[in-house]
Design a protein around this motif. Structure first.
Motif, PDB file in Angstrom:
ATOM      1  N   UNK B  62       0.680  -0.993   0.120  1.00 29.58           N
ATOM      2  CA  UNK B  62      -0.205  -0.271   0.047  1.00 29.58           C
ATOM      3  C   UNK B  62       1.109   1.143   0.180  1.00 29.58           C
ATOM      4  N   UNK B  63       1.975   0.933   0.434  1.00 30.80           N
ATOM      5  CA  UNK B  63       2.736   2.399   0.421  1.00 30.80           C
ATOM      6  C   UNK B  63       3.832   2.984  -0.448  1.00 30.80           C
ATOM      7  N   UNK B  64       3.767   1.503  -1.048  1.00 30.97           N
ATOM      8  CA  UNK B  64       4.195   1.988  -2.562  1.00 30.97           C
ATOM      9  C   UNK B  64       3.484   2.633  -3.153  1.00 30.97           C
ATOM     10  N   UNK B  65       2.027   2.013  -3.008  1.00 32.03           N
ATOM     11  CA  UNK B  65       1.055   2.590  -4.192  1.00 32.03           C
ATOM     12  C   UNK B  65       1.261   3.745  -4.330  1.00 32.03           C
ATOM     13  N   UNK B  66       0.675   4.257  -2.756  1.00 33.06           N
ATOM     14  CA  UNK B  66       0.578   5.672  -2.509  1.00 33.06           C
ATOM     15  C   UNK B  66       2.089   6.479  -2.592  1.00 33.06           C
ATOM     16  N   UNK B  67       3.143   6.295  -2.762  1.00 29.46           N
ATOM     17  CA  UNK B  67       4.330   6.548  -3.291  1.00 29.46           C
ATOM     18  C   UNK B  67       3.985   7.182  -4.651  1.00 29.46           C
ATOM     19  N   UNK B  68       3.425   6.734  -5.054  1.00 29.29           N
ATOM     20  CA  UNK B  68       3.095   6.899  -6.941  1.00 29.29           C
ATOM     21  C   UNK B  68       2.013   8.176  -7.239  1.00 29.29           C
TER      22      UNK B  68
END
Lengths: 435, 435
Positions: B62-68
């Motif tokens: 989820x954090x990786x998606x948020x980073x986009x």
């Protein structure tokens, strides 16, 4: 028995993109960063480790490390090969975390950071630098550190044991030699793509004066520029200094072959990362077409399984392992053993944040206890950010000096941690204010 | 022009490990999960997408998606191939994020979730299910969606264009056919490793009664158990129903060959994931040793570069793409084109959370506009968690019905999002209280 009581993670970033240090054809504006982990204990030293990234996403990398805390907090401090093997197998065996790779990318680098921190901790407790701590282990202990799953078609535990036993002879002498004489380095500092021709020439000249017999240039942006820069570098350093080039994955097979044929008159020593690090068959095709120019890769090779194939396929002439890309010391030992089996020299990737500090331990260990020779092996050297480390890598007259302090040399200074923590550290808030 | 005004991410987890649904030799206790993304707009529909994980680490995903988010928020809502190509190339071209892979693992699946959400959004605005939205594009538009970097030694843009142009003939008729008749499915529901023999037999019998002509069993835990289960399954379903087996990466080359020779008398249709998904050469060796038993893999194949090599090497007989493992629709189109070029059938991986819902769009599109045939292609079907989706996959008489609603079918019901959000949702707080 002392315990690990906390796993602390910090998002540390250096604003390197302002100077174009580290700029290459794929990475024009890196802010060199570390997802930095500290294993705190209830008694004795801490363990420090890191994953290297180039800016955005360092928070994701930090979150991935934090997710591993349940595997460490409350556990005994690892002291020996047995404990360090158990920790590694527990981490790579967490099936839910494994799903996120498997054994690649963010989740795998997180395991690498934690495994390396555990090695730092164990070596500090033993009062030894990691390379000596490792070299003291028996062949059986070293073999127990490795996961042979997926390797057995190329390297069995028995073969690994044979390699290590053969290297027992002369181990103590080689440890003395390398501690005294150091290990050969080459320098990438002249060759960043964002540098002017004048800066390239000055730094290349300086590198030779400093005792390096090998430098490296970044290529892959513009063919005309590369031909001009390669010609210039060759003129400056003369015929006796090796000049490697590095395309940072910019090309496909056809482009790599065409481009390198234009550079061939200037005798490039190797072409590094000509294409995708995932592409074993493309590396093989490029190596076949370009021989005798060597093909090198590894800094982005995700795990031992891909290294195994690169070796099986005869796709690389130089193996560039990275201290932090794979699952730490344990997986890098597998890679050293594979390289030995296939008789391919290991020339580690370094630079970044802390990679020089860490990876020298692996090359020193390789020489002492695995390959038993230096030959044409050489460790990359990039002279930046070392001032932030408590036990910085030191290169003199073109050679890495032996690390002498206990541990794995990953520890950043307290003031660096305070200044460069992202986004709240003063270095970043000042840049933010300036806009 | 409407804009994307927010990228919202939720950590959704289902406590599936309690029932051993989804249990296999590598993944004994998965809690099927989704890192779920919603692209909110200032006008018109939202876009929904997800990355599938099996529990721990879903927060990292989820954090990786948020980073986009910076690549999407404030941008125009994508409406056509041009905008969807631009978004994809921008995301995979973010060099700092790319460093975390490159193009693999957590960071790459995050791009997949966001790209798929953008396709959902664009297709909803067009009022079409994604498969029809895609099938309406011209060959030139479809080619523009693909990144050919690293593919050109196997597939050039011109070759891709040739494949798509050849499939223009009969496109409308095939769309009608597949909308009317659906697409063949096989079922994994009988075969989870944690099930008793009795449950296996009952579910296998039921599968045949339900109209399936292919089932799949998980193997790789114990050879004796697998022989007994395979024999039982064959007895129950008879000789005319295909029985595939799936080892979920448990084996090395030697083990895979030995194990499968014991199962061979019961005519396994394919062996799926016999070893590491990274190991092109091992798959080739296994395929050579086991022919005519087919070798299949793909649910964990990280990107188009590894699929390309599996095809180049003749290492697989069946290509199992996954809707959410790679960088979304764009990269899956590259994979469909590669499979067509090498004439290997695509039999998608499904199950998990939402994978059946999403991937059927890709197979329908493949039939209509790429391969132009069904042949022995078949989509995996696992009958769980569909009740949480607004536009659930439906299989009748062994065939996937055509999705008819606009979009990509990834949207979870509001009550599901409220109930299963981790760790605060009521499903999880109740389990927590029970201990």
């Amino acid at each position: 028995m002392p315990k690990i009581i906390e796993l602390d993670v910090l998002d540390i970033r250096f604003p390197t993109s302002r100077e174009l240090d580290g700029s290459d054809a794929m990475n024009p504006d890196p802010d060199y960063s570390a997802a930095y982990v500290v294993l705190r204990t209830d008694e004795g030293p801490e363990g420090h480790g890191l994953a290297f990234t180039i800016g955005r996403g360092n928070d994701v990398q930090a979150a991935a490390i934090r997710a591993l805390a349940p595997h460490l907090v409350g556990k005994d401090v690892p002291e020996d090969a047995k404990a360090l093997a158990e920790l590694y197998f527990e981490l790579i065996g967490d099936s839910q975390i494994r799903w996120l790779g498997p054994e690649k990318g963010v989740a795998h680098m997180a395991i690498g950071a934690v495994v390396n921190a555990a090695w730092d901790l164990a070596a500090r407790r033993a009062g030894l630098p990691v390379w000596r701590f490792l070299a003291r282990m028996t062949p059986e202990e070293v073999v127990s550190l490795v996961d042979f799953r997926y390797l057995s078609d190329a390297l069995t535990p028995d073969e690994a044991l044979g390699i290590l036993r053969a290297a027992e002879h002369g181990k103590a002498e080689r440890a003395d030699t390398v501690a005294r004489e150091g290990y050969p380095a080459y320098t990438t500092s002249p060759g960043w793509l964002g540098y002017s021709d004048e800066k390239l020439a000055t730094l290349a000249r300086q590198a030779v004066a400093d005792g390096f017999d090998m430098i490296k240039l970044k290529v892959g942006g513009s063919l005309d520029d590369d031909v001009r820069r390669m010609k210039l570098a060759r003129e400056v350093v003369g015929d006796d200094v090796r000049v490697a080039v590095d395309a940072n994955q910019r090309w496909d097979v056809g482009t790599a072959v065409r481009w390198m044929r234009e550079l061939a008159p200037y005798d490039p020593y190797w072409i590094e990362e000509p294409t995708s690090p995932d592409d074993v068959l493309a590396h093989r095709a490029i190596a076949d077409a370009l021989a005798p120019i060597r093909v090198a890769t590894g800094e982005h090779v995700q795990n031992r399984v891909v290294f195994k194939q690169l070796l099986q396929a005869g796709a690389i002439d130089v193996l560039q392992l990275d201290a932090c890309r794979v699952a730490g010391v344990n997986e890098n030992i597998a890679i050293l053993l594979l390289a030995r089996k296939f008789d391919i020299p290991v020339c580690p990737h370094a630079g970044g944040v802390g990679l020089c500090e860490l990876v020298r331990h692996l090359s020193f260990f390789d020489y002492v206890a695995v390959s038993g020779e230096v030959g044409d092996r050489v460790i990359e050297w990039v002279d930046h950010l070392h001032e932030h480390f408590l036990d910085p890598a030191v290169v003199e007259r073109g050679r890495y000096l032996a690390p002498a302090r206990p541990g794995f040399s990953a520890q950043l200074k307290d003031e660096t941690l305070a200044d460069y923590v992202y986004p709240g550290g003063p270095v970043w808030t000042v840049l933010e204010e300036r806009g």
